[in-house]
Design an enzyme around this catalytic site. Structure first.
Site, short mmCIF file in Angstrom:
data_model
loop_
_atom_site.label_atom_id
_atom_site.label_comp_id
_atom_site.label_asym_id
_atom_site.label_seq_id
_atom_site.Cartn_x
_atom_site.Cartn_y
_atom_site.Cartn_z
N GLU A 150 0.82 -1.22 0.00
CA GLU A 150 0.00 0.00 0.00
C GLU A 150 0.86 1.27 0.00
OE1 GLU A 150 -4.12 -1.59 2.06
OE2 GLU A 150 -2.72 -0.46 3.30
N GLU A 307 -6.79 -7.76 -0.90
CA GLU A 307 -7.31 -7.69 0.48
C GLU A 307 -8.77 -7.26 0.47
OE1 GLU A 307 -5.18 -5.26 3.25
OE2 GLU A 307 -3.21 -5.88 2.55
#
Length: 677
Positions: A150, A307
């Site tokens: 991320e 995710e």
């Protein structure tokens, strides 16, 4: 390089066994068997374990994890572990800690805490990636590499200032070009030496935060630089992996994430992946938009949903549970829009720290009789039964929505005409109208090839650069439709206004001149009366807000007129016919009903309204695999509905044969995956 090789939709997620004693691992894998988990993401935050000091590496925990996964018949997406710094690195090389927007040098802590310009960070992160790849390149469990985690955040330290100046020299070439780009004769800012340039932050060009800047040009360039600077660190880790392995490499994106221009990263990814954490449980169209955005990064190639939470996201003030059936519904929605993997964060709840209450496949007690685990297991059984039928599927979209980070940044750092007009919210609103009409939509960059699309929608196309205007004109010339909006065609790639009538390079395409733009507080409504120029739809009065272009038609037909203020009766929405094509200009912010009215007129002209567009909450999506067509019905509504099957085939989830014309009862959260025959 393509996607990782799998035999079915990959199912599983982030697994952190290093947080638990090894006797727990056996329990975990037994539970994974029950849930049909076949894929684990391993090692995302292991830097402090795999490199306990600068000169010492210890990959034993990864080796034990991989060996156990392989013994249990599971594949692994192996991370480099560089998602967060180890404490020793910040102590030994304090320059790796970021300097924030206010000019404060941080000390060690949190997660996104590395300066991407720091030589020590870059060297050691790449070295670790190389060590991990060298050790496990031939491990039979490994199918892909996961770099960092991320990516995000900005740094304003002296190292970044120096790198920014180097980046500027590569972009602009000369100081003369830089001064022209930033319009530095304004406020006596003309630079005579590269060393005079400093990052734009709270100590220099900004006030009231990152979006308030005296010089939009320098701020826009720093946003681009930050994205590129982070990309450089990804490239360095990927290069280190490539010395030892040819397996596919990715990093997990965050959907519509403003700080990082994912289009600038796309060529460096072997496959795209992202983490889906919607802000609420009413975000079905927003998730569809983001799935399509990520799919569009690699030209329509399938992506991995890296995710999502099985139950609850524990990072907001209030964190509601996913209601029964929603996990299944949203997972199949991801597959419907191009996902070849459905993965979770996390497999077992962390015992402590900030994510201990974040949802997981297994809770702290490791139970397999919870509601959430049973839903995970049921979904796993469905995915296992479907097997590889959907792998590699593409979306046959004839509608493109242009998404542009440059326009996003430029609109929201502008001092006028309003700070209430937000790029992401506008893109979401336009996409929602297309989604509710059942259109199959690709979300693509402004540089994309537009030849395959009948309809191109470009909300808030503020920046127009290169040959974009000509390519949009070509869409209309061959009979297609283009739709754009207020504040489009205003500035060039340097965020300087075009020295021409608004909308600049789009004026000929749209057949309008914008004389002025009015802005009001969002509560101020100006009714816009919409009248179909073809007479095939009833009139509608839409509540327009926020920004109001005073539009002078120059060859365009008036479709909508304002109902209030001194410009009452003048054009708000126009359409310019050009042969078989048309260009629409929406010169204000219409409400949802108004957007639906406009975009339905456009889609109907090309026969692109979906078969179930009249059923609220019912999503229709299509994937095609080697000549086979799969149609998805996903019911996001809160009430049961009945619809008529528009085609026949077999439901992959139940094996039931469905005939065209058959009445289909659908309960809330129902999913149907029809293999068309």
């Amino acid at each position: 390089m393509s996607l990782p090789r799998t035999e079915r939709i990959a199912y599983g997620g982030d697994y952190n066994p290093e947080q638990w004693p090894e006797e727990v691992w056996k329990q975990d894998h037994a539970a994974f068997d029950l849930a049909r988990i076949d894929t684990l993401t391993v090692g995302v935050f292991t830097w402090a374990l795999t490199q306990p000091s600068e000169d010492v590496y210890d990959l034993s925990v990864l080796e034990r994890t991989l060996d156990r996964a392989h013994a249990e018949g599971r594949r692994v997406c192996l991370a480099t572990g560089t998602g967060a710094l180890p404490p020793w690195l910040a102590r030994r090389h304090p320059e790796v800690c970021r300097t924030d927007f206010e000019g404060r040098r941080h000390v060690y802590g949190q997660r996104h805490n590395a300066c991407p310009s720091a030589p020590a960070y870059r060297r050691l992160a790449a070295a670790l990636a190389g060590r991990v790849a060298q050790r496990f390149a031939d491990h039979p469990a490994v199918v892909a590499w996961h770099v960092n985690n991320e990516y995000g955040g900005a740094c304003y330290c002296d190292l970044c200032a120096a790198e920014f100046r180097t980046w500027l020299q590569a972009r602009h070439g000369t100081l003369q070009r830089l001064n022209d780009a930033w319009n530095t004769t304004f406020w006596s800012h003309r630079f005579g030496d590269w060393e005079e340039v400093v990052p734009p932050n709270a100590l220099s060009e900004h006030w009231r935060g990152p979006d308030h800047t005296a010089f939009q040009g320098i701020t826009l360039d720093y946003l681009r630089f930050t994205s590129d600077n982070l990309l450089r660190t990804f490239r360095e880790e990927k290069a280190a992996i490539r010395e030892h392995s040819g397996l596919p490499v990715t990093t997990n994106f965050m959907g519509m994430y403003r700080p990082v221009d994912y289009h600038r990263w796309a060529d460096d990814l072997d496959f795209a992946s992202w983490d889906n954490y919607p802000p609420d449980d009413r975000s079905a169209s927003r998730m569809a938009l983001t799935h399509s955005l990520v799919r569009g990064l690699k030209g329509g190639q399938p992506f991995w949903l890296m995710e999502q939470t099985p139950t609850v996201t524990a990072c907001r003030d209030v964190n509601p549970l996913k209601r029964p059936g929603i996990l299944r519904l949203w997972s199949w929605q991801a597959v419907a829009h191009g996902a070849d993997a459905v993965l979770f964060f996390q497999m077992r709840q962390s015992r402590g720290a900030s994510e201990k209450y974040h949802g997981a496949v297994l809770n702290h007690a490791g139970r397999t009789d919870t509601r959430s685990f049973q839903e995970v297991a049921a979904l796993g059984a469905e995915l296992e039964a479907v097997g590889g039928a959907l792998l590699g599927g593409r979306t046959p979209a004839r509608v493109a929505l242009l998404f542009d980070w440059d326009s996003w940044w430029a609109v929201e750092i502008s001092d006028g005409p309003t700070r209430h007009l937000k790029y992401q919210a506008t893109a979401i609103a336009y996409h929602r109208a297309l989604w509710e009409a059942g259109a199959q939509v690709d979300v693509v960059p402004v540089t994309a090839d537009l030849d395959g699309y009948d309809v191109v929608v470009a909300p808030l196309l503020h920046v127009v650069a290169g040959d974009l205007a000509e390519r949009l004109e070509a869409v209309v010339a061959r009979g297609g439709s283009v739709v754009t909006t207020v504040l489009s065609g205003r500035v060039d790639e340097d965020d300087n206004a075009f020295l021409a009538d608004v909308p600049g390079p789009l004026a000929d395409l749209l057949g309008v001149r914008v004389d002025e733009t009015d802005a009001q507080e969002p509560a101020v409504v100006n009714p816009v009366r919409l009248v179909d120029p073809d007479g095939s739809a009833p009139e509608l009065v839409s509540a327009a807000t926020t920004a109001f272009d005073l539009v002078l038609p120059r060859g365009a037909q008036v479709v909508g007129t304002y109902g209030a203020d001194f410009y009452a009766g003048t054009a708000a929405v126009t359409r310019r016919q050009a042969g078989r094509g048309a260009a629409w200009y929406v010169g204000t912010c219409l409400d949802d009903a108004g957007l639906e009215w406009v975009l339905r007129r456009v889609l109907e002209r090309h026969d692109l309204v979906g078969p179930h567009a009249g059923t609220p909450g019912l999503e229709h999506a299509v994937r095609e695999v080697e000549g086979r067509r799969y149609e998805f019905l996903l019911h996001h509504g809160h009430e049961a509905v009945e619809v008529t099957a528009h085609t026949g085939g077999t439901d992959l989830l139940t094996g039931r044969r469905i005939e065209a014309g058959e009445v289909l009862p659908l309960a809330p959260a129902d999913v149907l995956v029809l293999e068309v025959r």
